[in-house]
Design a protein around this motif. Structure first.
Motif, PDB file in Angstrom:
ATOM      1  N   MET A  90       0.838  -1.190   0.000  1.00 57.81           N
ATOM      2  CA  MET A  90       0.000   0.000   0.000  1.00 57.81           C
ATOM      3  C   MET A  90       0.878   1.248   0.000  1.00 57.81           C
ATOM      4  SD  MET A  90      -3.091  -1.177   0.018  1.00 57.81           S
ATOM      5  CE  MET A  90      -3.998  -2.654   0.415  1.00 57.81           C
ATOM      6  N   ALA A  91       0.389   2.274  -0.655  1.00 54.17           N
ATOM      7  CA  ALA A  91       1.119   3.541  -0.705  1.00 54.17           C
ATOM      8  C   ALA A  91       0.895   4.332   0.578  1.00 54.17           C
ATOM      9  CB  ALA A  91       0.656   4.366  -1.900  1.00 54.17           C
ATOM     10  N   ARG A  92       1.834   5.200   0.850  1.00 55.28           N
ATOM     11  CA  ARG A  92       1.653   6.184   1.914  1.00 55.28           C
ATOM     12  C   ARG A  92       1.705   7.552   1.254  1.00 55.28           C
ATOM     13  NH1 ARG A  92       5.584   8.842   5.490  1.00 55.28           N
ATOM     14  NH2 ARG A  92       4.474   9.718   7.257  1.00 55.28           N
ATOM     15  N   PHE A  93       0.548   8.177   1.117  1.00 58.31           N
ATOM     16  CA  PHE A  93       0.479   9.467   0.445  1.00 58.31           C
ATOM     17  C   PHE A  93       0.974  10.571   1.377  1.00 58.31           C
ATOM     18  CE2 PHE A  93      -3.239   7.551  -2.041  1.00 58.31           C
ATOM     19  CZ  PHE A  93      -2.408   7.163  -3.089  1.00 58.31           C
ATOM     20  N   ILE A  94       1.872  11.409   0.867  1.00 53.69           N
ATOM     21  CA  ILE A  94       2.418  12.531   1.626  1.00 53.69           C
ATOM     22  C   ILE A  94       2.100  13.808   0.863  1.00 53.69           C
ATOM     23  CG2 ILE A  94       4.449  13.418   2.821  1.00 53.69           C
ATOM     24  CD1 ILE A  94       5.807  10.757   2.326  1.00 53.69           C
ATOM     25  N   THR A  95       1.673  14.829   1.570  1.00 52.22           N
ATOM     26  CA  THR A  95       1.199  16.043   0.920  1.00 52.22           C
ATOM     27  C   THR A  95       2.321  17.045   0.674  1.00 52.22           C
ATOM     28  OG1 THR A  95       0.649  17.016   3.069  1.00 52.22           O
ATOM     29  CG2 THR A  95      -1.096  15.813   1.919  1.00 52.22           C
ATOM     30  N   SER A  96       2.219  17.700  -0.472  1.00 54.82           N
ATOM     31  CA  SER A  96       3.131  18.765  -0.851  1.00 54.82           C
ATOM     32  C   SER A  96       2.319  19.814  -1.602  1.00 54.82           C
ATOM     33  CB  SER A  96       4.265  18.208  -1.720  1.00 54.82           C
ATOM     34  OG  SER A  96       5.166  19.231  -2.098  1.00 54.82           O
ATOM     35  N   ALA A  97       2.969  20.937  -1.916  1.00 57.45           N
ATOM     36  CA  ALA A  97       2.227  21.997  -2.606  1.00 57.45           C
ATOM     37  C   ALA A  97       3.171  22.947  -3.318  1.00 57.45           C
ATOM     38  CB  ALA A  97       1.361  22.780  -1.623  1.00 57.45           C
ATOM     39  N   PHE A  98       2.675  23.511  -4.407  1.00 59.43           N
ATOM     40  CA  PHE A  98       3.308  24.667  -5.023  1.00 59.43           C
ATOM     41  C   PHE A  98       2.904  25.876  -4.181  1.00 59.43           C
ATOM     42  CE2 PHE A  98       3.388  21.715  -8.539  1.00 59.43           C
ATOM     43  CZ  PHE A  98       4.562  22.020  -9.211  1.00 59.43           C
ATOM     44  N   ALA A  99       3.690  26.133  -3.151  1.00 56.63           N
ATOM     45  CA  ALA A  99       3.303  27.142  -2.164  1.00 56.63           C
ATOM     46  C   ALA A  99       3.459  28.566  -2.682  1.00 56.63           C
ATOM     47  CB  ALA A  99       4.112  26.961  -0.885  1.00 56.63           C
ATOM     48  N   ASP A 100       4.100  28.734  -3.857  1.00 60.56           N
ATOM     49  CA  ASP A 100       4.178  30.091  -4.406  1.00 60.56           C
ATOM     50  C   ASP A 100       2.821  30.599  -4.858  1.00 60.56           C
ATOM     51  OD1 ASP A 100       4.043  28.300  -6.505  1.00 60.56           O
ATOM     52  OD2 ASP A 100       5.558  29.304  -7.739  1.00 60.56           O
ATOM     53  N   GLU A 101       1.831  29.714  -4.898  1.00 57.65           N
ATOM     54  CA  GLU A 101       0.477  30.159  -5.212  1.00 57.65           C
ATOM     55  C   GLU A 101      -0.217  30.726  -3.979  1.00 57.65           C
ATOM     56  OE1 GLU A 101      -1.937  28.144  -7.933  1.00 57.65           O
ATOM     57  OE2 GLU A 101      -0.313  26.989  -8.840  1.00 57.65           O
ATOM     58  N   ALA A 102       0.399  30.527  -2.807  1.00 55.03           N
ATOM     59  CA  ALA A 102      -0.105  31.172  -1.591  1.00 55.03           C
ATOM     60  C   ALA A 102       0.621  32.483  -1.340  1.00 55.03           C
ATOM     61  CB  ALA A 102       0.060  30.248  -0.391  1.00 55.03           C
ATOM     62  N   ALA A 103       1.933  32.503  -1.605  1.00 59.87           N
ATOM     63  CA  ALA A 103       2.743  33.706  -1.370  1.00 59.87           C
ATOM     64  C   ALA A 103       4.085  33.519  -2.053  1.00 59.87           C
ATOM     65  CB  ALA A 103       2.939  33.932   0.123  1.00 59.87           C
ATOM     66  N   GLN A 104       4.771  34.623  -2.322  1.00 59.26           N
ATOM     67  CA  GLN A 104       6.100  34.541  -2.920  1.00 59.26           C
ATOM     68  C   GLN A 104       7.187  34.398  -1.854  1.00 59.26           C
ATOM     69  OE1 GLN A 104       7.467  34.608  -6.389  1.00 59.26           O
ATOM     70  NE2 GLN A 104       5.477  33.576  -6.284  1.00 59.26           N
ATOM     71  N   ASP A 105       7.022  35.050  -0.730  1.00 63.22           N
ATOM     72  CA  ASP A 105       8.013  35.002   0.338  1.00 63.22           C
ATOM     73  C   ASP A 105       8.045  33.604   0.959  1.00 63.22           C
ATOM     74  OD1 ASP A 105       9.779  36.543   2.329  1.00 63.22           O
ATOM     75  OD2 ASP A 105       8.316  35.530   3.620  1.00 63.22           O
ATOM     76  N   LEU A 106       9.244  33.058   1.138  1.00 60.10           N
ATOM     77  CA  LEU A 106       9.361  31.689   1.634  1.00 60.10           C
ATOM     78  C   LEU A 106       8.752  31.523   3.016  1.00 60.10           C
ATOM     79  CD1 LEU A 106      10.347  28.806   1.308  1.00 60.10           C
ATOM     80  CD2 LEU A 106      12.581  29.522   2.181  1.00 60.10           C
TER      81      LEU A 106
END
Length: 663
Positions: free
Chosen positions: A1-17
């Protein structure tokens, strides 16, 4: 079975890290697929900048899942790409997302992609190709062609919305590319609106595809949300077409709103796609029974991923049943292992509450075998922990799933036949031999089991009794200990119950009758229900008994009645599987109303058995609710003289790692 881990293109929330990190934290996202950061495209940042970014990310415990590069949407620049590979290693990113170029011949495009993929692999990073419009890998077939050419050094990023936006069916694309998929970009697409939408809102069949991928894949798999729900800074630099579409139809007012909508949709689609990961605590008779139901296909929406028992032999048996299952030598270790969303408790009775409390406090959902515990004071503490946790808490009252029992409950709840006057349940078909009681050192002892027929065989009937007719307010009982067997607990019981409305009840049970009876009679003002041999017989009176008693002029007058037999079918799967499946549905929908029995209800039947014991020990009637401190004190007297090991007697206060073996 897979273990799904979440990630995101967070630059769509803000540019500053720092703001990107904050957005991920606020929305339950554990990693960033780095594309734009502090106003720069990730393909342009230097190793020195990457080191500073890594410091910030580590401090926040946020990983970098992949480098969301622009390579393949720009001219081929191998030296720049080498620097990006170095940046990926600094950020400890496993992957570099890339495309397959707008221009150049087929041979040139394939050659550029392969050159990058081979170099990245030599540096410990995997290039992953994303499908996209107008590049070579626009169609599923073209993607497969490129992946076959480049071999194992090139992975596949599967983007649902990109295929839909190009006019391709995602399921057909998935079936073709499934062997190549490394991770997923999660965004959906509404073909009617021609618009990117949150996961699950469009035609992407995301949950269905992820569910299939989960069934056939082992290990960690990144799910990276790419919202595309609002125009954000830097979007025109890599996707001007999508920018134009979003400007025409802005669905969200702020970047924070659009990012949250995408994250919420991602979490929901994972819940829909992935079975609930369950651990079995105690792999004896009941624990292995749950496993058998699972392996026979009776359980839906769940998977057993772990088992715990103090007996190494039972853990070996669990691994033989389900190769790959994680095993632990204690309940605490399983709970802390992080593999499970929920547990099933199938240990000796004393340990149901302490293990449930540990699990609930750790944020796990809990399904406990019956009984809820041995004494109500302990069970009340468990119920309080469940209330604080906000998690789904259920008890294995599988008898409630019986269509016949549900019909009786329906009749009683309807009130159509008036108040209960008398209830009699003779349940003496629990015949057990001495060999049964000798099968485990904890069985039939006050210290190991906490009781006899009332605590072992009858919890279901005691639950059904109060489920049908409500709780009595006074109990008088005779509990004969070791009457028919060489045991120290009760094996022959008669309970007389009184109800607030004046009704009475009689509950007779034993494990010593070779030809026992199971017959329930409920006499009501306007009818009488008899349940025996799986058949419900209902006598419906023509008038109220009370009215007839005082209104009839005939001294020996009888009430006219009609008798009908109520047919009920059986369950399509075992009643244990029915309860387990309801538990999983409740977990997935966060709705305890879907349960057959909430765990908190376990205290009701236990209150009756505690009152019966106390009445027998004290030789007098006992009122409900039972005096919990008095019961505990009297139970300690029984435990003090128990034949079982002294350590079992203190099991409720022991380290859980040494306190149980499966029932």
């Amino acid at each position: 079975m897979a273990r799904f881990i979440t990630s995101a293109f967070a630059d769509e929330a803000a540019q500053d890290l720092s703001a990107q990190i904050a957005a991920c934290k606020a929305n339950g996202i554990s990693a960033i697929e780095m594309r734009g950061v502090n106003g720069e495209n990730v393909s342009d940042i230097t190793p020195a900048q990457a080191k500073e970014f890594k410091r910030q990310l580590d401090a926040a415990d946020i990983a970098v899942s992949s480098i969301g590069s622009r390579y393949g949407k720009c001219d081929f620049d191998f030296e720049e790409f080498k620097q990006t590979v170095e940046v990926a290693n600094i950020l400890e990113a496993q992957y570099i997302r890339m495309f397959s170029f707008y221009g150049g011949t087929r041979e040139e495009r394939f050659g550029w992609v392969k050159q990058m993929a081979d170099y990245a692999a030599s540096q410990g990073v995997k290039c992953c190709h994303e499908n996209e419009s107008h590049i070579y890998g626009e169609s599923p077939e073209a993607c497969k062609e490129l992946l076959d050419f480049c071999g194992e050094n090139l992975g596949c990023v599967f983007d649902f919305a990109n295929f839909l936006g190009c006019g391709y069916d995602t399921m057909a694309a998935y079936e073709l590319l499934k062997p190549y998929i490394t991770y997923f970009h999660v965004k959906d697409y509404c073909t009617d609106w021609k618009q990117t939408v949150p996961a699950g809102w469009g035609a992407g069949r995301i949950a269905e595809i992820l569910a299939d991928f989960d069934e056939s894949t082992y290990g960690n798999v990144w799910l990276s949300i790419e919202p595309h729900l609002k125009v954000f800074d830097g979007m025109d630099a890599f996707d001007p077409e999508t920018k134009k579409k979003l400007e025409e139809k802005q669905a969200y007012a702020t970047h924070e709103e659009s990012f949250k909508a995408a994250a919420d949709a991602l979490h929901e689609v994972i819940a829909q796609a992935q079975p609930v990961a369950v651990g079995i605590v105690g792999f004896g008779g009941m624990g292995s029974g749950h496993m058998r139901n699972y392996l026979s296909g009776q359980n839906k929406g769940m998977r057993f991923v772990a088992a715990a028992d103090i007996d190494p032999g039972r853990l070996e048996a669990a691994q033989e049943c389900l190769p790959g299952i994680a095993v632990y030598g204690s309940a605490e270790a399983l709970i802390a292992g992080g593999l499970c969303n929920a547990i099933v408790i199938a240990t000796p009775h004393y340990f149901h509450p302490p293990i449930a409390i540990k699990a609930l406090e750790a944020g796990l959902h809990v399904l406990t075998e019956k009984p809820a515990g041995v004494y109500t004071k302990q069970v009340r503490e468990m119920n309080e922990a469940a209330a604080k946790s906000g998690k789904i808490f259920a008890i294995m009252y599988n008898q409630r799933s019986s269509p016949a029992h549900q019909k009786i409950r329906e009749i009683m709840q309807s009130g159509a036949y008036g108040e209960v006057k008398r209830v009699v349940w003779i349940i003496t078909n629990w015949y057990r031999t001495q060999a049964y009681y000798n099968s485990g050192g904890w069985r039939a002892t006050w210290s190991g089991e906490g009781g006899g027929v009332l605590i072992n065989q009858d919890p279901h009937q005691l639950d059904l009794w109060q489920w049908f007719c409500g709780m009595p307010n006074k109990i008088t009982a005779n509990c004969y200990e070791g009457k028919w067997h060489d045991i120290e607990v009760e094996d022959d019981v008669t309970i007389y119950a009184e109800y607030p409305n004046g009704a009475t009840g009689l509950f007779v049970t034993t494990t010593g009758e070779a030809e026992g009876t199971n017959r329930l009679e409920i006499d009501m003002d306007r009818g009488k229900l008899i349940f025996e041999g799986g058949k419900i017989t209902l006598k419906e009176f023509s008038c109220s008994t009370k009215e007839h008693i005082f209104g009839s002029g005939e001294g020996f007058g009888k009430i006219r009645s009609e008798t009908r037999v109520i047919e009920t079918g059986g369950n399509p799967v075992s009643d244990h599987a029915m309860v387990s499946n309801a538990f999983i549905r409740a977990v997935r929908n966060n709705d305890p109303g879907l349960l057959y029995a909430r765990g908190e209800e376990g205290i009701n039947g236990l209150s009756i058995s505690n009152a019966a014991h106390l009445s027998a020990w004290l030789g007098r009637p006992v009122e409900l609710p039972v005096d919990e401190d008095l019961y505990w004190a009297e139970l300690q007297k029984k435990i003090a003289g128990s034949k079982a090991k002294a350590e079992a007697a203190q099991g409720v206060t022991m380290d859980l790692s040494k306190s149980f073996s499966g029932t």
